[in-house]
Design a protein around this motif. Sequence first.
Motif, PDB file in Angstrom:
ATOM      1  N   GLU A 158      -1.199   0.321 -13.838  1.00  8.33           N
ATOM      2  CA  GLU A 158      -1.872   0.689 -15.279  1.00  8.33           C
ATOM      3  C   GLU A 158      -1.857   0.323 -15.782  1.00  8.33           C
ATOM      4  OE1 GLU A 158       0.169   2.987 -13.462  1.00  8.33           O
ATOM      5  OE2 GLU A 158      -0.505   4.394 -12.317  1.00  8.33           O
TER       6      GLU A 158
ATOM      7  N   GLU B 104      -0.751  -4.086  -2.428  1.00  3.48           N
ATOM      8  CA  GLU B 104      -0.161  -2.573  -2.324  1.00  3.48           C
ATOM      9  C   GLU B 104       1.171  -1.938  -2.841  1.00  3.48           C
ATOM     10  OE1 GLU B 104       0.100  -1.477   1.950  1.00  3.48           O
ATOM     11  OE2 GLU B 104       1.525  -1.601   2.057  1.00  3.48           O
TER      12      GLU B 104
ATOM     13  N   LEU C  81       0.354  -0.510  -5.866  1.00  2.00           N
ATOM     14  CA  LEU C  81      -0.335   1.449  -5.755  1.00  2.00           C
ATOM     15  C   LEU C  81       0.690   2.169  -5.342  1.00  2.00           C
ATOM     16  CD1 LEU C  81      -2.756   2.714  -5.418  1.00  2.00           C
ATOM     17  CD2 LEU C  81      -2.873   2.275  -2.519  1.00  2.00           C
ATOM     18  N   VAL C  82       1.288   1.605  -4.707  1.00  2.00           N
ATOM     19  CA  VAL C  82       2.272   2.813  -4.034  1.00  2.00           C
ATOM     20  C   VAL C  82       3.626   2.905  -4.690  1.00  2.00           C
ATOM     21  CG1 VAL C  82       5.437   3.110  -2.341  1.00  2.00           C
ATOM     22  CG2 VAL C  82       2.884   1.298  -1.506  1.00  2.00           C
ATOM     23  N   CYS C  83       3.940   2.703  -6.156  1.00  2.00           N
ATOM     24  CA  CYS C  83       4.744   2.792  -7.492  1.00  2.00           C
ATOM     25  C   CYS C  83       3.701   3.653  -8.353  1.00  2.00           C
ATOM     26  CB  CYS C  83       5.606   0.999  -7.714  1.00  2.00           C
ATOM     27  SG  CYS C  83       6.420   0.149  -7.116  1.00  2.00           S
ATOM     28  N   SER C  84       2.578   3.578  -8.369  1.00  2.00           N
ATOM     29  CA  SER C  84       1.894   4.105  -9.174  1.00  2.00           C
ATOM     30  C   SER C  84       2.139   5.605  -8.969  1.00  2.00           C
ATOM     31  CB  SER C  84       0.719   3.617  -9.505  1.00  2.00           C
ATOM     32  OG  SER C  84       0.004   4.666 -10.059  1.00  2.00           O
ATOM     33  N   PRO C  85       2.190   6.532 -10.312  1.00  2.00           N
ATOM     34  CA  PRO C  85       1.892   7.695 -10.118  1.00  2.00           C
ATOM     35  C   PRO C  85       0.091   8.560  -9.582  1.00  2.00           C
ATOM     36  CG  PRO C  85       2.314   7.329 -12.553  1.00  2.00           C
ATOM     37  CD  PRO C  85       2.486   5.730 -11.179  1.00  2.00           C
ATOM     38  N   ALA C  86      -0.431   7.406  -9.406  1.00  2.00           N
ATOM     39  CA  ALA C  86      -1.565   7.980  -9.538  1.00  2.00           C
ATOM     40  C   ALA C  86      -2.637   7.898  -8.161  1.00  2.00           C
ATOM     41  CB  ALA C  86      -2.584   7.220 -10.788  1.00  2.00           C
ATOM     42  N   SER C  87      -2.966   9.150  -7.599  1.00  3.72           N
ATOM     43  CA  SER C  87      -3.346   8.665  -6.649  1.00  3.72           C
ATOM     44  C   SER C  87      -4.429   7.217  -6.452  1.00  3.72           C
ATOM     45  CB  SER C  87      -3.776  10.241  -6.244  1.00  3.72           C
ATOM     46  OG  SER C  87      -5.486   9.539  -6.482  1.00  3.72           O
ATOM     47  N   PRO C  88      -4.597   7.052  -5.058  1.00  2.00           N
ATOM     48  CA  PRO C  88      -5.378   5.982  -4.403  1.00  2.00           C
ATOM     49  C   PRO C  88      -7.273   5.976  -5.285  1.00  2.00           C
ATOM     50  CG  PRO C  88      -4.284   6.152  -2.806  1.00  2.00           C
ATOM     51  CD  PRO C  88      -3.978   7.614  -3.922  1.00  2.00           C
TER      52      PRO C  88
ATOM     53  N   ARG D 182      -2.383   2.728  14.469  1.00  3.35           N
ATOM     54  CA  ARG D 182      -1.802   3.734  13.885  1.00  3.35           C
ATOM     55  C   ARG D 182      -1.237   3.136  11.815  1.00  3.35           C
ATOM     56  NH1 ARG D 182       2.318   6.524  11.593  1.00  3.35           N
ATOM     57  NH2 ARG D 182       1.605   8.559  11.172  1.00  3.35           N
ATOM     58  N   ARG D 183      -0.996   2.338  12.064  1.00  2.30           N
ATOM     59  CA  ARG D 183      -0.570   2.093  10.512  1.00  2.30           C
ATOM     60  C   ARG D 183      -1.652   1.509   9.309  1.00  2.30           C
ATOM     61  NH1 ARG D 183       1.855  -3.445   8.660  1.00  2.30           N
ATOM     62  NH2 ARG D 183       1.536  -4.174  10.522  1.00  2.30           N
TER      63      ARG D 183
ATOM     64  N   ARG E  89      -4.522   4.509   8.491  1.00  3.66           N
ATOM     65  CA  ARG E  89      -3.662   4.747   6.690  1.00  3.66           C
ATOM     66  C   ARG E  89      -3.497   4.279   5.530  1.00  3.66           C
ATOM     67  NH1 ARG E  89      -2.209   7.927  10.586  1.00  3.66           N
ATOM     68  NH2 ARG E  89      -4.532   8.950  10.061  1.00  3.66           N
ATOM     69  N   LYS E  90      -3.724   2.514   5.840  1.00  2.00           N
ATOM     70  CA  LYS E  90      -4.167   1.862   5.130  1.00  2.00           C
ATOM     71  C   LYS E  90      -5.942   2.338   4.550  1.00  2.00           C
ATOM     72  CE  LYS E  90      -0.057   1.089   3.967  1.00  2.00           C
ATOM     73  NZ  LYS E  90       0.714   1.391   2.626  1.00  2.00           N
TER      74      LYS E  90
END
Lengths: 610, 610
Positions: B21, B39, B42-49, B85-86, B89-90
């Motif tokens: 943010e 990436e 984003l992974v560290c953010s509490p907000a959804s994508p 598969r990976r 997911r992305k």
Amino acid sequence: MSTAEIPRHGIATVCLSGTLEDKLTAAAAAGFDGVEIFENDLVCSPASPARIGGLCAELGLSVDLYQPFRDFEAVPPDVLAANLRRAERKFDVMEQLGADTMLVCSTVSPDAVDDDDLAAEQLHLLAERAAARGLRIAYEALAWGRFVDTYDHSWRIVRRADHPALGVCLDSFHVLSRGSDPAGIRVIPGEKIFFLQLADAPKLHMDVLQWSRHHRLFPGQGSFDLAGFVGTVLGTGYAGPLSLEVFNDVFRQADPRRAAVDAMRSLLALREPLDGDTLPPAPELSGHAFTELAVDEAAEPVLAGALGALGFTHTGRHRSKPVQLWEQRDARILLNSAPREHARDGGADVTALAVESSDPVASARRAESLLSPVLPRETGADEAALSSVAAPDGTAVFFCRTGEAAPGSWREDFSPTGNATVAGTGITGTDHVSLTQPFDNFDEAALFYRSVLGLRPEQATEFAAPFGLVRSRAVSDDSARVRIALTVARLRRGDWAPRVPSPQHVAFTSDDAIACAAALRERGAPLLEIPGNYYDDLDARLAPPGELLATLREHSVLYDRDETGAFLHFYTDVLGGRVFFEVVQRLDGYTGYGANNAPVRMAAHRHPHA
Amino acid sequence: MSTAEIPRHGIATVCLSGTLEDKLTAAAAAGFDGVEIFENDLVCSPASPARIGGLCAELGLSVDLYQPFRDFEAVPPDVLAANLRRAERKFDVMEQLGADTMLVCSTVSPDAVDDDDLAAEQLHLLAERAAARGLRIAYEALAWGRFVDTYDHSWRIVRRADHPALGVCLDSFHVLSRGSDPAGIRVIPGEKIFFLQLADAPKLHMDVLQWSRHHRLFPGQGSFDLAGFVGTVLGTGYAGPLSLEVFNDVFRQADPRRAAVDAMRSLLALREPLDGDTLPPAPELSGHAFTELAVDEAAEPVLAGALGALGFTHTGRHRSKPVQLWEQRDARILLNSAPREHARDGGADVTALAVESSDPVASARRAESLLSPVLPRETGADEAALSSVAAPDGTAVFFCRTGEAAPGSWREDFSPTGNATVAGTGITGTDHVSLTQPFDNFDEAALFYRSVLGLRPEQATEFAAPFGLVRSRAVSDDSARVRIALTVARLRRGDWAPRVPSPQHVAFTSDDAIACAAALRERGAPLLEIPGNYYDDLDARLAPPGELLATLREHSVLYDRDETGAFLHFYTDVLGGRVFFEVVQRLDGYTGYGANNAPVRMAAHRHPHA
């Protein structure tokens, strides 16, 4: 080795920060016997060489080497003449200083030619000039020398030059950074090794000159086999000093008085496997006895409340100090609310860690032999005389025996509160204590824990955290019953960002981290929420079984897996400004600390209620 | 290039410090059009994508790239299945984010094999999966890729894979760090270049991965030919964004709001030679008009006294402010004793430098176009409206015309004191101003002076100073009439040592530095004593003629000589806490700053009366 043969301890002034006078004073105070005077330090000094020589004598320091003299050998006649003139000027300085040996580095000059005979002939000439003034020349192969870059090559040239005032200087960095086998040193007669310079270094993949100029470390802080190297050199009969020459960007700007003590500690520890009984051996350590947090008025109820919610019981009150003992199985926390003179960053700090020692008194004696400050402690009449020393970051390290029956146990200092034991939450003990180090003391701390406590440092790792690069290095005993994680912000740590703590934490063990997290949530413990994005990524990366993933997500438990095993762990919020707790479960012998997950935790600690 | 074709400006979130943010807000505020979402951010953010995607939309940012996806191609079937598969997911994440392109880096995996056909086949499959969801794959050759490490190799594989949803990503660092010729890019059709990442870097001799991960810079801060590179790529018809991807340890922990402005400035300046008239051209600069020092009550008489002793005359008083004008020939100093809200380190600071511009108004317009804060200025009714902007360290930069007849000259703001002109001491003008930069702003400052003032940065140099490593970089106009030297303590600067200033200074020119030094000593100027050891070493190193050496020694004048010429210079003591003066004489076109002598000066400033 008899006392007469104990090598003298030396240090190059370039290892330390400050003016030459700062450096000499610091070296003497740390107990060094001699110094190498680095030319630039002398050039910057307002004191004449004779006055510096006199100051060294007053301080009890011999001037063992004048260095460096560069780009001398294998040059055309006109350059040789200029170089000899230059050398004579430096001999003038050495005479005044009282230095009898000059370091000559193998040439990197574009004027030089690749001709060992010519190099030997010209070095012979230089040695002749030196001998005429009672001086000697120590010739050293730089790892990046233009033609001479290995110790065996420098020795071939010295042997060919064949002059009694010419020998080699061996530098562990130049030998070991190139991966040279030091075994070949055994063919050099000890009396032809005029000087021995010691430096350790981390394994780095970079230009060897930059590696040497910026990243050298004191012995025991890096990854070279210094003990083997020194053993080989001493085996030749070398009788000169063990002298440190460490170029390090951090030490260059750190307090020279502390750096000199760190340096001396590195030599004392280095000599231990060589000399045998110079130090009291490190007693076996068998675990964490307790961790003490200093808390101010505001933080005390926050921490006490959190410990209660984590399932700890307030079991004891210190007989003479405002210290609470909180326990759950073998996990123990002291909350000390005595006013402090020098509070660190927040209202709560880790101020002491206590390890179980098989012989606390011997542990403390060893620490003292290794120049650790023994901490004064006011002890009541019937209180245990706890032995403690200060770690480089100021944390007190206590050596103790917690067993109920052990005489002099620290537990006798606490009177029972009579509180009923809270139903535990599955926390069983202390896995590790994690301490953010002051920038200047990271490598010093690794050496402290290695040498004083006999712990084994792992390789340092670095990771990109949300507010800057973080370096981390753990130390542990061979059975991994005592683990301490040291971290440092590699540059600084996002001063621009409000509410970014420089945190310390205590990690507790559990046999079932998920059940423990569920129980703690039930009890209202202040647990850290982990973002859903983390679990989506975990699914993509490691694909844990769907049920496990759902459970991890539900309870904000983090997960890691590597070749050593798997790891479940979760955190509390930051409490009282700086401290938080972690609960970990190690599966199948996992040895790490979940470093991959640390950036997620750091970002979440900024956003505790997002 | 018409407006419609102006490339969009993008930035990867990894360039900036903080939470996702923080980064997005900073990028939007600096005027970026789009972002690459890294990436880990984003992974560290509490907000959804989806919420992050929404935030980007609110901020006016498009999500141009999701990155990085690693280690995909040329693997055995079971690994391929896991990798697909990976990827799916992305793709889920990208759909929520609203990102249509995913960066795939060439593999470094031990699972991969060296088989271009297999890589192409598997990338085709990945592109097919992406296309089914309306997404695209941009394949990038990492400079340290295991099998694919050049852009032409990545393009051969993309061509072979032949899928409309598969193109290449070009990254200037990966191309230019390896010394690849970017001319070959011209064979790639513009529509197959899916993305363009830009980074500059200093020339370093180190492992390319470490170089890339820690030392990238924004365009114009390093030594790559980014304009040539971008011109080549735009020549293919590439119509995507110019997007910055800079991994830099300093930027990682610096205020992201400032770093984003620095980043945007780098793109605006980069586009200048490509787009022609996007910026007002930089007017010619012809010298230093004046340097302004802010002085407190204690420092004012010290500085005024020193200027008098240096042969300056107090010639003018500002009509409305407590500012004194001191002059000697073309050297001018203002002493401003107005109270300041944010005094920096000492009682005297360099707070403004003024350059002579052929068109001050155009200079200021250019500065504003390059996002420099224009400084507000209270101007009296009949006072000149001086244009000034803030440099990254807060120093005000004024653009002016000093010539007596020039309309609106700043001199009209001063009324004459009527003081009789002191007999000058041979100081003729200002050679350079030297400013110690805040740690976070060193590279930003070089880009500021380069782009805003049109000055040319020299290569940065580093030297070991008594209290730590110092990095230095000078900027100057082509005729060297305006010179500014920027320095920074590479780590920190001996916090342990009392009386180590973080100094700034003004260097004056003289046609005869030795005569000037003699005259100043006569007048009792507070000149810095240089140690005798320095002259002994100078004799050994450079062997100046004996008479010159004796004169230099007598007057504490320092000397340097290199392939460009010779340099005579001397210093005053530190005055008022932080500021000092230098007098320099350049012989035979010497272009340097006597950096070899700086450590001697720094040590002497610690020991002014030793």
